[in-house]
Design an enzyme around this catalytic site. Structure first.
Site, short mmCIF file in Angstrom:
data_model
loop_
_atom_site.label_atom_id
_atom_site.label_comp_id
_atom_site.label_asym_id
_atom_site.label_seq_id
_atom_site.Cartn_x
_atom_site.Cartn_y
_atom_site.Cartn_z
N ASP A 90 1.12 -1.14 -0.34
CA ASP A 90 0.08 -0.26 -0.06
C ASP A 90 1.14 1.23 0.04
O ASP A 90 1.82 0.90 0.41
CB ASP A 90 -0.66 0.03 1.26
CG ASP A 90 -2.10 0.68 1.20
OD1 ASP A 90 -1.88 1.82 -0.01
OD2 ASP A 90 -2.90 1.33 1.98
N ALA A 193 -11.58 3.49 0.78
CA ALA A 193 -11.53 3.89 1.37
C ALA A 193 -13.49 3.25 2.19
O ALA A 193 -14.23 4.27 2.14
CB ALA A 193 -12.23 5.34 1.38
#
Ligand SMILES: [Zn+2]
Length: 481
Positions: A90, A193
């Site tokens: 990430d 998200a």
């Protein structure tokens, strides 16, 4: 290089497939445990023995680590973490969502991910919180899009880059973000998200968000649901078309003394038994585990083992065509998950075209089963059947000999012409004794058939119990008992 995804089996919108990146191939649906180099509660080499084919780690943590940054650049991530499977990294996006900003550029984080030998790279996207104003969501999405375009330009079309899909809870924005990402030819697409939605059990909205993102995305894209790590929701997320999950839950929960099960989480403090087949649970009593000096590590082992087992179970369900039944079972574990499941059922018509044509069986598990894709598909197909001039619908009553054509009746599907009786879904369909909801759905199917056969004289033969329901639905038909 490049990322390739191959779908092998389908069920609902779920898939079993193979994700290929360079010389690494993993089975999907897959779970990538989150590995923090500073807190390796279970070493990645041991995870591999538990069936883990890929892990995810945070490039930002590596880049800021005095201990690990140079090591990773010199020896590569795989060597430093002692893991020869797939490693995804990430960017600093997660830190950005927590701290508001990071001191790294898009190009810097991607270059770093490349230089430490990561297999899948994530650009520095902006993880827009679900409750952000629409205008702000659009502005942040624009930045994310620019950065993805920049990444493709700098690193080339074959770079193993992922293309995150943002858009908060706005379905049209998620869809357009999905479309834009596919137009830029990203083959690996995280839906980003959504953690705040899952943390507050907003599964209904989660279902809408995933369906919207999938609508925009190329159907061949591999979809990663970022931050979804609890096994109770894997079946639901896979049914919606998610292929990869990542989880820090096994470790975070262990730290808090929480014991993961496929249907929820228990507090080890309150447990009298360890109801699990993993080696930890079979070699300890609940009390021994509580008192063990290695409690946290052992609990993390158990948590990861049940998580991996659930991923296997979901893959098997897709392969066998029994995913609806697994979703039904898992989503009854929590009322909000049931909300998510019902939302999936509300929107099943949109997924029906993705579902496979035949499956091993159809088990009726209550009124929710009436909204399954197979029932909708059957109701759409049945009007194509041509009835004879005079037909008897056999809904459990007497069968007088004067009828040349007898059509069966099996709720929730409805009419079952002889030639369909052995085929999926009505053939391998197991139903309990009828209930009102399923009969109402069966009547819907029968109404669809009679609408396209207006000249047929129809007699319905049923029992006293169900005759009123048929008489009300078909006032022009003879109903005998
Ligand atoms: Zn266990």
């Amino acid at each position: 290089m490049g990322i390739y995804f191959e779908v092998i089996h389908k069920d609902i919108a779920g898939r079993v497939g193979k994700l290929k990146v360079g010389d690494k191939t993993i089975k999907t649906p897959a779970l990538l445990p989150v590995v923090n180099p500073h807190l390796q509660i279970i070493p990645p080499s041991e995870m591999k023995k538990m069936g883990v084919e890929g892990i995810i780690t945070n490039a930002y943590i590596f880049s800021k680590s005095e201990e690990y940054c140079d090591q990773a650049l010199e020896r590569g991530l795989h060597d430093v973490l002692d893991f020869d499977g797939l490693i995804m990294t990430d960017s600093g996006s997660f830190q950005m969502s927590v701290y508001g900003s990071v001191d790294i550029t898009n190009e810097e984080t991607i270059s770093f991910q490349r230089d430490i030998g990561s297999d899948i790279w994530v650009p520095l996207d902006i993880p827009t919180h679900p409750d952000t104003d629409r205008e702000e969501v659009i502005a942040q999405m624009q930045i994310t899009m620019d950065r993805m375009r920049e990444a493709k330009e700098i690193f080339g079309p074959d770079a193993p880059l992922s293309g995150p899909v943002q858009g908060a809870v706005f379905e049209d924005l998620r869809e357009s973000a999905g479309r834009a990402v596919s137009e830029m030819e990203f083959a690996y697409c995280p839906v980003g998200a959504v953690v705040p939605l899952m943390e507050s059990y907003r599964y209904r909205e989660l279902v809408d968000v995933i369906i919207a993102a999938k609508k925009g995305l190329n159907p061949g894209a591999c979809v990663h649901l970022f931050g979804a790590g609890h096994p109770s929701m894997f079946a639901l997320a896979v049914a919606l078309g998610c292929d990869v999950f990542d989880s820090a839950a096994y470790a975070l929960y262990a730290k808090e003394g929480r014991y993961i099960t496929p249907s929820g989480t228990l507090k080890l403090e309150e447990m009298s038994e360890l109801p699990c087949a993993c080696p930890v649970c079979r070699s300890h009593t609940a009390d021994e585990l509580r008192k063990s000096p290695d409690k946290q590590k052992l609990l993390a082992y158990h948590n990861l083992a049940v998580t991996m087992a659930e991923i296997s179970r979901v893959r098997a369900a897709v392969q066998e065509g029994t995913l609806w039944e697994l979703v039904d079972e898992r989503c009854r574990a929590h009322p909000r998950l049931l909300d998510g499941y019902r939302r999936l059922l509300d929107r099943a018509a949109e997924l029906e075209h993705l579902d496979r044509a035949t499956k091993r069986r159809f088990f009726y598990r209550g009124s929710e089963s009436c909204d399954r894709t197979e029932v909708k598909k059957y109701h759409e197909m049945i009007p194509r059947v041509k009835l004879a001039e005079v037909s008897l619908i056999d809904a459990g009553g007497p069968i007088p000999s004067r009828f040349a054509e007898v059509i069966g009746f099996k709720p929730p599907f409805g009419p079952v012409p002889y030639e369909l009786a052995e085929t999926f879904p009505v053939g391998p369909c197991e139903i309990p004794s009828w209930d009102e909801v399923m009969v109402a759905y069966g009547i819907k199917g029968l109404a669809a058939l009679l609408a396209t056969n207006p000249d047929t004289k129809v007699t319905i033969s049923t029992t006293e119990k169900w005759a009123p329901q048929f008489r009300t639905a078909f006032p022009d038909c003879e109903v005998i008992v």
